[in-house]
Enzyme design. Structure first.
Site, PDB file in Angstrom:
ATOM      1  N   TRP B 130      12.033  -6.436 -22.405  1.00  0.00           N
ATOM      2  CA  TRP B 130      11.646  -6.502 -20.993  1.00  0.00           C
ATOM      3  C   TRP B 130      10.986  -5.182 -20.559  1.00  0.00           C
ATOM      4  O   TRP B 130      10.112  -5.153 -19.700  1.00  0.00           O
ATOM      5  CB  TRP B 130      12.890  -6.767 -20.137  1.00  0.00           C
ATOM      6  CG  TRP B 130      12.619  -6.796 -18.659  1.00  0.00           C
ATOM      7  CD1 TRP B 130      12.183  -7.853 -17.927  1.00  0.00           C
ATOM      8  CD2 TRP B 130      12.749  -5.710 -17.733  1.00  0.00           C
ATOM      9  NE1 TRP B 130      12.035  -7.501 -16.602  1.00  0.00           N
ATOM     10  CE2 TRP B 130      12.384  -6.183 -16.457  1.00  0.00           C
ATOM     11  CE3 TRP B 130      13.154  -4.380 -17.848  1.00  0.00           C
ATOM     12  CZ2 TRP B 130      12.409  -5.399 -15.319  1.00  0.00           C
ATOM     13  CZ3 TRP B 130      13.176  -3.586 -16.709  1.00  0.00           C
ATOM     14  CH2 TRP B 130      12.804  -4.092 -15.471  1.00  0.00           C
ATOM     15  N   HIS B 131      11.427  -4.064 -21.191  1.00  0.00           N
ATOM     16  CA  HIS B 131      10.895  -2.754 -20.813  1.00  0.00           C
ATOM     17  C   HIS B 131       9.495  -2.495 -21.373  1.00  0.00           C
ATOM     18  O   HIS B 131       8.802  -1.587 -20.908  1.00  0.00           O
ATOM     19  CB  HIS B 131      11.839  -1.638 -21.277  1.00  0.00           C
ATOM     20  CG  HIS B 131      13.100  -1.584 -20.471  1.00  0.00           C
ATOM     21  ND1 HIS B 131      14.227  -2.287 -20.809  1.00  0.00           N
ATOM     22  CD2 HIS B 131      13.403  -0.930 -19.327  1.00  0.00           C
ATOM     23  CE1 HIS B 131      15.172  -2.068 -19.911  1.00  0.00           C
ATOM     24  NE2 HIS B 131      14.706  -1.243 -19.004  1.00  0.00           N
ATOM     25  N   GLY B 132       9.096  -3.248 -22.364  1.00  0.00           N
ATOM     26  CA  GLY B 132       7.752  -3.049 -22.901  1.00  0.00           C
ATOM     27  C   GLY B 132       7.638  -3.551 -24.317  1.00  0.00           C
ATOM     28  O   GLY B 132       8.640  -3.658 -25.036  1.00  0.00           O
TER      29      GLY B 132
END
Lengths: 307, 288
Positions: B130-132
């Site tokens: 989700w963060h990248g």
């Protein structure tokens, strides 16, 4: 709701007063690492205090020099005196147009120069002006013009230093301060020039960079030019010599030359003169004694030809 | 207003100042000695916490001014005694969403051991993703799953549901050690989160465990770093005393007379004015 708003209002006044008073005590008592946003150095590098002390007694001069350290280390007023030009050098470290404007507002009428030689260095147009603003705040009086300058720069360091300097001025804490004419390898020369003991630059490579001017600096610059023109003062813009390697590291010097030429009569001495990086400079930016002499004589030649 | 003020302090004084050193050390990690690398990871831990929880405090406080109550997003996660507690206290809005819409539909902690392991890895790896789209985030998520699994498999993941050292001034030695170990594990995982790539993260970790472990940290502006550590200590004290509340400053000085309370708030404003970095620094989580 009304109670909440009035409470907030009282708190803002309370904390504002606390901030000002505590800032003064903090600035006076704490070591510098604990006050990164108060940068008050009276008698700082570059002898600005002596210069501004001297300018107060100057009147009706022929040439007024403005600009960054390239100006106060590059225009030797003694050489100009030899050629019968009475001049004063009002340059200061990293002086950006925002600071030039405040200095002109304070001293232009009194100096009443026939010609203003304004040293324009791209870097001075590329920075926010914080360094130079705190230098002026610490070494000159603090008034409404300083506050206006602080608002224009809009940086917490300038605001804090202004508040601190203003309180010091009010309490008269700088009255007994005197600045030595000799500091390290620098000697302050009457007329605003700072002479550096002869030294030679060891050439090195410079990182490639692009001249990217800040709009806020260009606005102030434009206002300065208009003001000088309004007062019928002749303006000469000068790009003072810097080591060739440094000069060539800017990829768009032509753009800068073109822009400056649009404002006023402009001379790029990096193109006019061919100086030697190690023989005529003492560091990556500044001319040494030999370089200053050559540069000033060439400039006088230009000025004489224009007369 | 107190929550907004504390949020600004976290973001401007703690996060932005820590960022200067975290960036310097992470960007030049190959030239740093072990103690400097440890400090770099420590600064990053406070940068990311100060940045994101500060942002949350500002948002929650501002919403409350308009009568909108947003959920709490951080509950003093660095005072957690184990990883499970940490994840109940860190980025609560996201963790809750993942729990409700991913973990529970997958079966949660029900089923056999293999199911539990699978679900734990899925939720943590997706949380990382989700963060990248970078392997560093995936490894960060997987590492947290590895930290979490022993607690889940031994049914100890819900051991520390109450607030640490409730109604006491100081934690017990056991609590202090548990918090320290959890914090160290979290710092190790942040190295993966912050590093440019897996290789850089592994290099960073290996360099920490070198002979320079006991040497003085060497990086630019060490004296300023010392000042930041003092500010972090002040920050931890305020957070610790307020750990039973919604946010650290909720009850701080509530028993004091108003002028003294206002003096304290004004002092926080003053610290912001004195230690605010000159350069603007955007919120880290704006990139996610």
């Amino acid at each position: 709701m009304k109670k909440f708003i009035s409470k907030i209002f009282v708190f803002i006044i309370f904390s504002g007063l606390f901030y000002i008073i505590f800032l003064f005590f903090w600035g006076s008592c704490m070591p510098s690492i604990f006050k990164p946003n108060i940068n008050y150095t009276i008698g700082s590098y570059g002898h600005l205090y002596s210069r501004l002390d001297e300018v107060k007694n100057k009147k009706n001069i022929d040439i007024l020099f403005l600009g960054s350290s390239h100006a106060y280390r590059g225009f030797d007023t003694r050489i100009f005196s030899e050629y019968n030009f009475e001049s004063f050098n009002l340059g200061s470290s990293n002086q950006t147009p925002i600071q030039t404007k405040i200095l002109l507002n304070r001293y232009l009428d009194q100096l009443n120069p026939k010609v203003v030689v304004y040293e324009v260095y791209p870097h001075s147009f590329m920075v926010d002006g914080v360094e130079s603003s705190v230098d002026i705040i610490a070494n000159d009086k603090n008034d409404l013009l300083s506050l206006k300058m602080a608002f224009k720069i809009n940086n917490i360091k300038t605001y804090n230093t202004f508040i601190y300097g203003f309180i010091r001025d009010c309490l008269g804490l700088n009255k007994k301060f005197t600045e030595s004419t000799k500091k390290g390898r620098d000697t302050y020369v009457s007329g605003g020039f700072v002479e550096k003991k002869i030294g030679y630059f060891k050439p090195r490579e410079f990182e490639k960079k692009t001249i990217d001017l800040k709009q806020v600096q260009l606005e102030s610059f434009s206002e300065i030019i208009s003001e000088l023109k309004k007062k019928n003062i002749k303006i000469i813009l000068i790009y003072a010599p810097i080591p060739r390697a440094n000069y060539n590291s800017y990829s768009n010097n032509i753009y800068f030359d073109k822009l400056m030429s649009d404002y006023a009569e402009y001379y790029n001495f990096n193109e006019i003169m061919k100086l030697n990086d190690s023989l005529h400079f003492y560091d990556a930016d500044h001319l040494n004694k030999n370089g200053v002499s050559l540069f000033n004589k060439k400039l006088i030649e230009v000025l004489k030809n224009k007369e | 207003m107190r929550q907004i003020l504390w949020g600004f302090f976290k973001k401007i004084v703690i996060a932005d100042n820590c960022a200067e050193f975290a960036n310097q050390i992470f960007n030049n990690s190959t030239n740093m000695n072990s103690s400097a690398l440890i400090l770099g990871a420590f600064f990053f831990a406070f940068q990311i916490y100060g940045d994101f929880s500060g942002y949350s405090d500002i948002a929650i406080g501002t919403s409350r001014l308009f009568g909108i109550h947003l959920m709490k997003n951080f509950a003093f996660p660095y005072f957690s005694r184990d990883i499970a507690e940490f994840w109940r206290r860190w980025h609560i809005s996201l963790s809750t969403w993942f729990r409700d819409y991913l973990y529970i539909p997958l079966g949660g902690s029900r089923g056999n051991i293999l199911m539990k392991i699978r679900n734990t890895f899925i939720i943590f790896i997706i949380s990382g993703f989700w963060h990248g789209a970078n392997w560093t985030f995936i490894i960060w998520g997987a590492l947290n799953a590895v930290y979490f699994l022993p607690l889940l498999l031994t049914n100890k993941n819900r051991d520390n549901l109450e607030i640490v050292a409730q109604e006491k001034y100081l934690p017990t030695v056991k609590e202090f050690l548990s918090m320290s170990v959890t914090f160290i594990l979290i710092i190790i995982s942040w190295i993966f989160f912050r590093a440019e790539n897996i290789k850089a993260a592994l290099n960073y970790l290996f360099r920490i465990f070198s002979f320079s472990f006991f040497t003085i940290p060497k990086f630019i502006k060490t004296d300023k770093a010392l000042v930041i550590i003092i500010l972090i200590a002040f920050f931890i004290i305020i957070e610790w005393q307020g750990r039973e509340k919604e946010y650290a400053m909720e009850s701080f000085g509530q028993k004091w007379r108003r002028p003294f309370r206002w003096l304290f708030y004004s002092f926080i404003i003053f610290l912001i004015g004195i230690f605010m970095p000159s350069a603007e620094s955007p919120f880290i989580y704006f990139q996610f």
